[in-house]
Scaffold this active site. Structure first.
Site, PDB file in Angstrom:
ATOM      1  CD  GLU A 289      -3.582  -5.650   3.986  1.00 55.96           C
ATOM      2  OE1 GLU A 289      -4.482  -4.853   4.357  1.00 55.96           O
ATOM      3  OE2 GLU A 289      -2.368  -5.432   4.116  1.00 55.96           O
TER       4      GLU A 289
ATOM      5  CD  GLU B  77      -3.064  -1.002   2.200  1.00 55.74           C
ATOM      6  OE1 GLU B  77      -2.900  -0.191   3.128  1.00 55.74           O
ATOM      7  OE2 GLU B  77      -4.045  -1.744   2.127  1.00 55.74           O
TER       8      GLU B  77
END
Length: 450
Positions: free
Chosen positions: A356, A163
């Site tokens: 995720e 991320e």
């Protein structure tokens, strides 16, 4: 579930969120060690000093993974635990910890997936300018080389960054994550440029040093736009929203991070958006950024419904009053896990791994001593149903990693959010598998409910 037999089922964690032991065995400081000690940075003044004490309870935790039936485990390595100064001397105690973790996973036939960077940047490198320093891509490449040298004989699956949208946007633009800075556009663009170079250089090192390496990276899917209604025009609008870059929110854009890394080019129209603030990459730099990858990680939790406005534009469709939300306040929008993989696979033709996906719930130990979390089970089931649908439509998805294996330190939210399949009592460090733990175990055995 009707998925291919080679589909990978897993769960994920990150080093700072679970390990603890921040001052033990030669580990260096990370930016999160410093940030979490500053007043009013983290909910209730929490920090990761102990977290889930995974550093001391690793074997207990891996045994729980085996009981859960995980096929794979995605974990990150603490850069300052391996290189306390960020570069230079290797900390043998840090190498030993991860080596023992890898061996323990392999003992239970759990495939390790390593993430090189999940936000715990070495503080000593931050003092040298961090990602602004032109040497920062080489620092990361050196770190990747150390990881490859020590673990590449046993670990074949790697992610470079987790991320970049979030650790850059929240840590360097909004200042709400470590290191808590608020840079202007020129510096943010320069840091992003260096991170993309760092990614490429790390991929090169992994491929040079790890026989049979499979490498990707794991950006977040941002707002996960999806069409609110049927109709081709609304699907086109959702894709357009997904690709949009604005000067104010460019760091949180999927397109901004994916185009150089996955396509070897900067997004179209960047000159008009960024002007002279944009570092112009050379052809050689773009080639470094654009290393061939084996898969694209995708972190996705929520989405936004959009509609075509009838004039070639996009409008956000307001969710109905009382729409379901998670414990952290995110809307429950399982449609996003159908559309996001579809958009990205059709654009870049890389196999997708859901790295995720999960839900924060208000979990408690009930009077019967168990942790009942029906909302989490419902959330996962809805998202897996959409994932099954997109796979049936021809999108190649290799695996699904639930976030998170266990409750943990949730960054600026401290210990206020619980995403885990395993409940952690932070006072006693007792682990209690939740109802979702046993439900997910059955899912991985092929018992997907109709």
């Amino acid at each position: 579930m009707g998925l291919e037999s080679e589909f990978i089922w897993g769960a994920a964690t990150s080093s700072y969120q679970i390990e603890g032991a921040v001052n033990e065995d030669g580990r260096g400081l990370s930016v999160w060690d410093i940030f979490s000690r500053e007043k009013d940075r983290v909910y209730e003044g929490d920090n990761g000093d102990i977290a889930c004490d995974h550093y001391h309870r690793m074997r207990e935790d891996v045994k729980l993974m085996a009981e859960l039936g995980l096929q794979a485990y995605r974990f990150s390595i603490s850069w300052p635990r391996i290189l306390p100064e960020g570069t230079g001397k290797v900390n043998e105690a840090g190498i030993r910890f991860y080596s023992e973790l890898i061996d323990e996973l392999l003992h239970y036939d759990i495939v390790p997936y390593i993430t090189l960077f999940h936000w715990d940047y070495p503080y000593q490198l931050q003092r040298c300018g961090g990602w602004l320093n032109p040497e920062s891509p080489e620092w990361f490449a050196e770190y990747a080389s150390v990881i490859a040298e020590h673990f590449g004989n046993r670990v074949k699956h790697y992610f470079t960054f987790n991320e970049p949208q979030i650790f850059m946007g929240c840590g360097y633009q909004e200042g709400i994550h470590a290191p808590g800075m608020k840079h202007g556009m020129r510096e943010l663009l320069l840091m992003s440029h260096n991170i993309m170079l760092a990614h490429g250089k790390a991929v090169i090192k992994l491929r040079e040093r790890v026989s049979g390496a499979r490498v990707g990276y794991a950006p977040t899917c941002g707002d996960g736009f999806y069409p609110a209604e049927d109709g081709k025009e609304h699907g086109v609008a959702a894709q357009k929203a997904y690709d949009e870059i604005t000067p104010e929110r460019f760091l949180f854009s999927t397109e901004f991070w994916n185009e150089p890394i996955l396509a070897g080019r900067y997004p179209s129209g960047w000159e008009e958006i960024f002007g002279s603030d944009m570092p112009v990459p050379s052809a050689e730099e773009l080639q470094v950024m654009n290393q061939p990858l084996d898969f694209l990680g995708m972190n996705i939790y929520q989405g936004k419904a959009v509609l075509a406005d009838g004039q070639g534009g996009v409008k956000i469709s307001r969710l109905r009053t009382g729409h379901a939300k998670t414990g952290i306040g995110w809307p429950v929008t399982p449609e996003c896990i159908y559309w996001a993989p579809k958009f990205l696979y059709e654009k870049y033709h890389l196999p997708i791994i859901i790295t995720e996906n999960g839900m924060s719930c208000h979990d408690v130990i009930s009077l019967d001593g168990k942790v009942h979390d029906p909302n989490r089970i419902d959330y996962i089931q809805r998202h897996l149903a959409e994932l099954k649908r997109v796979i049936a439509d021809g999108i190649k998805v290799e695996g699904y990693f639930y976030w998170s294996l266990m409750d943990n330190f949730e960054w600026a939210n401290g210990y206020n959010e619980r995403f885990g399949l395993i409940f952690v009592d932070y006072q006693t460090q007792k682990r209690i598998p939740k109802d979702s733990f046993y439900w997910y175990r059955d899912i991985m055995k092929g018992k997907f409910p109709k």
